[in-house]
Design an enzyme around this catalytic site. Structure first.
Site, PDB file in Angstrom:
ATOM      1  N   GLN A 105      52.212  37.363  35.260  1.00 54.35           N
ATOM      2  CA  GLN A 105      50.900  37.531  35.877  1.00 54.35           C
ATOM      3  C   GLN A 105      49.883  36.681  35.117  1.00 54.35           C
ATOM      4  OE1 GLN A 105      48.024  40.855  35.559  1.00 54.35           O
ATOM      5  NE2 GLN A 105      48.531  41.283  37.702  1.00 54.35           N
ATOM      6  N   TYR A 188      38.421  40.692  37.665  1.00 51.27           N
ATOM      7  CA  TYR A 188      38.525  39.506  36.819  1.00 51.27           C
ATOM      8  C   TYR A 188      38.114  38.265  37.628  1.00 51.27           C
ATOM      9  CZ  TYR A 188      40.600  42.927  33.757  1.00 51.27           C
ATOM     10  OH  TYR A 188      40.797  44.046  32.983  1.00 51.27           O
TER      11      TYR A 188
END
Length: 391
Positions: A105, A188
């Site tokens: 990720q 994010y």
């Protein structure tokens, strides 16, 4: 013994990009905070190996920083240098040796970094975000007085970060990963570009839905140029965490457009996070999340037949199996369940209860704990007992 009826649908193979995973369980990314100065540790390799031995079909790593950033998780790992790549190679080798597959990720924090964090200082660059708007909340426990987020520097041109994502994918391929997942969830950088409250730009990277979705789509194209069909994205349309959330109609329009466009790319899968009270932050006396039915709202917009759909957040094994049987998802992504039970997939398959008690103080360690004791709350959760007749 075959899988118990309640979870049997989880235990059929699934084509994910160019690989076929042995079952439809996924370990979702979850911050574990056990790297040594941003380099994956041997203990991390053991953690992931345990879960591969426990029968997980596909493992997604914790978020991996694509460049030096001042994360509130001081022991989060990176993938921007050769030492980190070598550390991740130990992890991927351990996973493959134990019969599972792994996606990295890829993670950029954007505005939820801190300029006083040691890694941000070493980077020698500001905290970047789409616009100069601070997120509310946050807590940097390892900094004096535990400060929250500060106002970031607005990116003049974000294309250099697209190149950082691409280089991270190149490094991930060198480290032996089967694919990469773009961290597009939980407030994010990718989320910050999508959300009209954090992105007030008036150039081609902001304003309209099409412009706000441009950055995520360009990053995905860069990742596809490296990994081909083995690229995925994780999204959290309900928002909440890290001060994310638009009005419902705008949320629907934004994520439906994004998923329509991602369906034109050869993505391996999309993981959709549904609403989670745990991730719903409160500001000014109000909850931040936009609560709505994530599958009902977005599943039909993922139209590429080769792109699989995983569901995440509070999912139970029997619930995931039922949704698979109904054709609503292709697999279930499990976070805390997998964190607490290295053999969660085997437990689902053979009807074993989920009995491990979470070690909350050390589950995601803060500053100051002795690395020699980092196994506590990490690799010390026991497996269930099985006899030969059961498996």
């Amino acid at each position: 013994m075959p899988a118990v009826a309640a979870t049997q649908a989880l235990f059929t193979p699934l084509k994910v990009g160019d690989i076929t995973v042995p079952n439809r369980t996924q370990i979702a990314a979850m911050t574990r905070n056990r790297s040594i100065k941003t380099v994956p540790s041997d203990l991390m390799a053991e953690y992931y190996a345990q879960r591969a031995r426990g029968g997980a079909g596909l493992i997604v790593t914790e978020g991996i920083l694509i460049t030096r950033q001042g994360t509130e998780w001081e022991a989060a790992p990176g993938i921007w240098n050769a030492e980190q790549v070598a550390g991740w190679k130990k992890v991927t080798d351990a996973i493959h040796a134990n019969g599972s597959f792994v996606y990295a990720q890829l993670w950029h924090l954007g505005r939820v970094s801190h300029p006083d964090a040691p890694q941000q200082k070493l980077a020698g660059v500001p905290v970047y975000a789409p616009s100069a708007i601070s997120a509310r909340g946050g807590k940097f426990r390892f900094l004096p007085s535990h400060p929250g987020y500060v106002t970031p520097t607005a990116l003049e041109d974000p294309t250099f970060i697209i190149e950082q994502f691409k280089q991270a994918a190149i490094n991930a391929k060198e480290a032996g990963f089967d694919g990469v997942e773009l961290h597009g969830a939980n407030g994010y950088l990718i989320s910050q570009f999508l959300d009209s409250n954090s992105n007030l730009r008036t150039d081609k990277w902001g304003g309209s839905v099409e412009n706000r979705a441009r950055f995520p789509l360009e990053v995905l194209k860069a990742l596809v140029s490296v990994f081909g069909n083995n690229v995925a994205i994780k999204l959290s349309p309900a928002g909440g965490y890290n001060d994310m959330g638009m009005p419902l109609e705008e949320t629907l329009e934004t994520f439906r457009y994004l998923l329509t466009e991602t369906s034109k790319l050869p993505l391996a899968y999309v993981t959709l996070m549904r609403y989670s009270p745990y991730l719903d932050a409160e500001y000014d006396g109000k909850k931040r999340a936009i609560v709505h039915d994530i599958l009902e709202s977005y599943r039909s917009y993922i139209t590429n037949p080769n792109t699989k759909v995983y569901l995440n957040a509070g999912l139970q094994g029997d619930e995931a199996a039922k949704l698979i049987e109904e054709g609503k998802i292709d697999g279930g992504a499990f976070a805390t369940t997998a964190l607490l039970h290295p053999d969660f997939a085997k437990r689902f398959k053979y009807g074993k209860p989920l009995t491990n008690v979470p070690n909350y103080p050390l589950m995601q360690i803060g500053a100051g704990e002795d690395p020699e004791k980092w196994d506590v709350g990490f690799t010390d959760y026991p497996e269930a007992e099985y006899d030969a007749s059961e498996i």
